[in-house]
Design a protein around this motif. Structure first.
Motif, short mmCIF file in Angstrom:
data_model
loop_
_atom_site.label_atom_id
_atom_site.label_comp_id
_atom_site.label_asym_id
_atom_site.label_seq_id
_atom_site.Cartn_x
_atom_site.Cartn_y
_atom_site.Cartn_z
N PHE A 145 47.32 39.49 31.07
CA PHE A 145 46.07 39.49 31.82
C PHE A 145 45.04 40.33 31.07
CE2 PHE A 145 43.24 41.45 34.98
CZ PHE A 145 42.68 40.30 35.52
N ALA A 146 43.80 39.84 31.03
CA ALA A 146 42.72 40.57 30.37
C ALA A 146 41.49 40.58 31.27
CB ALA A 146 42.37 39.92 29.03
N GLN A 147 40.61 41.54 30.99
CA GLN A 147 39.31 41.57 31.65
C GLN A 147 38.24 41.79 30.58
OE1 GLN A 147 39.15 43.27 35.85
NE2 GLN A 147 40.54 44.68 34.81
N LYS A 148 37.07 41.20 30.82
CA LYS A 148 35.92 41.36 29.94
C LYS A 148 34.76 41.88 30.76
CE LYS A 148 37.75 39.76 26.13
NZ LYS A 148 37.76 40.50 24.88
N ALA A 149 34.05 42.85 30.19
CA ALA A 149 32.96 43.52 30.90
C ALA A 149 31.60 43.01 30.41
CB ALA A 149 33.05 45.03 30.68
N PHE A 150 30.84 42.45 31.31
CA PHE A 150 29.47 42.04 31.03
C PHE A 150 28.58 43.17 31.54
CE2 PHE A 150 31.70 38.25 30.33
CZ PHE A 150 30.89 37.38 29.62
N ILE A 151 28.18 44.04 30.61
CA ILE A 151 27.45 45.27 30.93
C ILE A 151 25.97 45.03 30.64
CG2 ILE A 151 27.25 47.74 30.46
CD1 ILE A 151 30.15 47.50 29.22
N VAL A 152 25.15 45.16 31.67
CA VAL A 152 23.72 44.89 31.53
C VAL A 152 22.92 46.14 31.87
CG1 VAL A 152 21.79 43.49 32.39
CG2 VAL A 152 24.05 42.46 32.12
N GLY B 288 32.87 53.43 24.26
CA GLY B 288 32.57 54.79 24.68
C GLY B 288 31.65 54.91 25.87
N LEU B 289 31.57 53.88 26.70
CA LEU B 289 30.72 53.93 27.89
C LEU B 289 31.55 54.11 29.14
CD1 LEU B 289 28.16 51.01 27.39
CD2 LEU B 289 27.88 53.42 26.82
N LYS B 290 30.96 54.77 30.12
CA LYS B 290 31.53 54.81 31.46
C LYS B 290 30.81 53.73 32.27
CE LYS B 290 32.85 59.62 31.33
NZ LYS B 290 32.77 60.93 31.94
N VAL B 291 31.59 52.95 33.03
CA VAL B 291 31.01 51.86 33.81
C VAL B 291 31.50 51.88 35.24
CG1 VAL B 291 30.67 50.32 31.83
CG2 VAL B 291 32.82 50.21 33.14
N ASP B 292 30.71 51.25 36.10
CA ASP B 292 31.07 51.00 37.48
C ASP B 292 31.38 49.51 37.57
OD1 ASP B 292 31.38 51.08 40.22
OD2 ASP B 292 29.24 51.11 40.64
N PRO B 293 32.67 49.13 37.70
CA PRO B 293 33.03 47.71 37.69
C PRO B 293 32.58 46.97 38.94
CG PRO B 293 34.96 49.12 37.32
CD PRO B 293 33.84 49.99 37.77
N GLY B 294 32.05 45.77 38.72
CA GLY B 294 31.70 44.88 39.82
C GLY B 294 32.79 43.84 40.02
N PRO B 295 32.57 42.91 40.95
CA PRO B 295 33.58 41.89 41.21
C PRO B 295 33.65 40.86 40.08
CG PRO B 295 31.63 41.47 42.52
CD PRO B 295 31.40 42.78 41.83
N PRO B 296 34.79 40.18 39.94
CA PRO B 296 34.89 39.12 38.94
C PRO B 296 33.92 37.98 39.28
CG PRO B 296 37.07 39.72 39.77
CD PRO B 296 36.06 40.41 40.63
N ALA C 296 42.17 35.58 31.99
CA ALA C 296 41.13 36.60 31.92
C ALA C 296 40.14 36.49 33.08
CB ALA C 296 40.38 36.49 30.60
N ALA C 297 39.62 37.64 33.46
CA ALA C 297 38.57 37.74 34.47
C ALA C 297 37.35 38.39 33.84
CB ALA C 297 39.04 38.56 35.67
N ALA C 298 36.19 37.79 34.05
CA ALA C 298 34.93 38.39 33.60
C ALA C 298 34.31 39.13 34.78
CB ALA C 298 33.99 37.29 33.11
N ARG C 299 33.83 40.35 34.49
CA ARG C 299 33.22 41.17 35.53
C ARG C 299 31.89 41.72 35.05
NH1 ARG C 299 37.90 45.10 37.77
NH2 ARG C 299 36.31 45.47 39.35
N ARG C 300 30.90 41.65 35.91
CA ARG C 300 29.64 42.33 35.62
C ARG C 300 29.84 43.80 35.95
NH1 ARG C 300 23.68 40.29 36.16
NH2 ARG C 300 22.61 42.23 35.67
N CYS C 301 29.50 44.67 35.00
CA CYS C 301 29.70 46.11 35.18
C CYS C 301 28.37 46.83 35.01
CB CYS C 301 30.70 46.64 34.14
SG CYS C 301 32.35 45.96 34.32
#
Length: 163
Positions: A22-29, A78-86, A108-113
């Motif tokens: 299982f993997a997750q990908k962070a879409f950080i905006v 090297g970032l700290k993030v607040d994960p959102g829902p997939p 995999a699940a993509a999450r906006r962070c």
């Protein structure tokens, strides 16, 4: 198709073993920009292509899915993030480099962070991450980057939701 006795070899046992990860990908905006990372020339699968931070779950180390995505983002950029829902689920296959060989199916699940910090750095990464760059890219330019193939439909889904 002839029946197979319980425990006897059947047509599927001749196939290579398939592991599951299982993997997750962070879409950080931030400020209308998306954080992308570039795979290095040494990457065995997608040298020079772009993707978003993230990676595979460490079953024994990650406390939960939020902990997992926070760890991956911290290690890679090297970032700290607040994960959102997939917002998107997908899969890909890759060769298993272990002794059994075969393949690994990665779900995999993509999450906006939401970023808590903004100074991206590659200093924390593990050598197996194979990253050599990162960039905050305007959202309207993100689809134009040479993305790893499995991420392209995910990026379209993300941009359709963001726009």
């Amino acid at each position: 198709m002839p029946s197979v006795e319980a425990g006897a070899t059947g047509p599927l046992t001749a196939l290579s073993p398939i592991g599951l990860q299982f993997a997750q990908k962070a879409f950080i905006v931030s400020g209308g920009r998306l954080l992308l990372v570039r795979k290095s020339a040494s990457d065995p699968f997608h040298p020079g292509r772009w993707e978003v931070p993230g990676g595979r779950l460490e079953v024994d180390a990650d406390l939960d899915l939020d902990d997992h995505i926070r760890r991956e983002v911290w290690e890679e950029v090297g970032l700290k993030v607040d994960p959102g829902p997939p917002f998107h689920l997908w899969q890909w296959f890759m060769p298993d480099r272990g002794p059994a060989g075969g393949q690994i199916r990665v779900i995999a699940a993509a999450r906006r962070c939401r970023p808590v910090t903004l100074d991206a750095t590659l200093e924390n990464q593990d050598a197996s991450d194979h990253l050599d760059g990162c960039a905050w890219v305007p959202l309207d330019e993100a689809a134009g980057y040479d993305l790893i193939p499995s991420l392209r439909p995910v990026m379209r889904a993300f941009l359709n939701r963001a726009g």
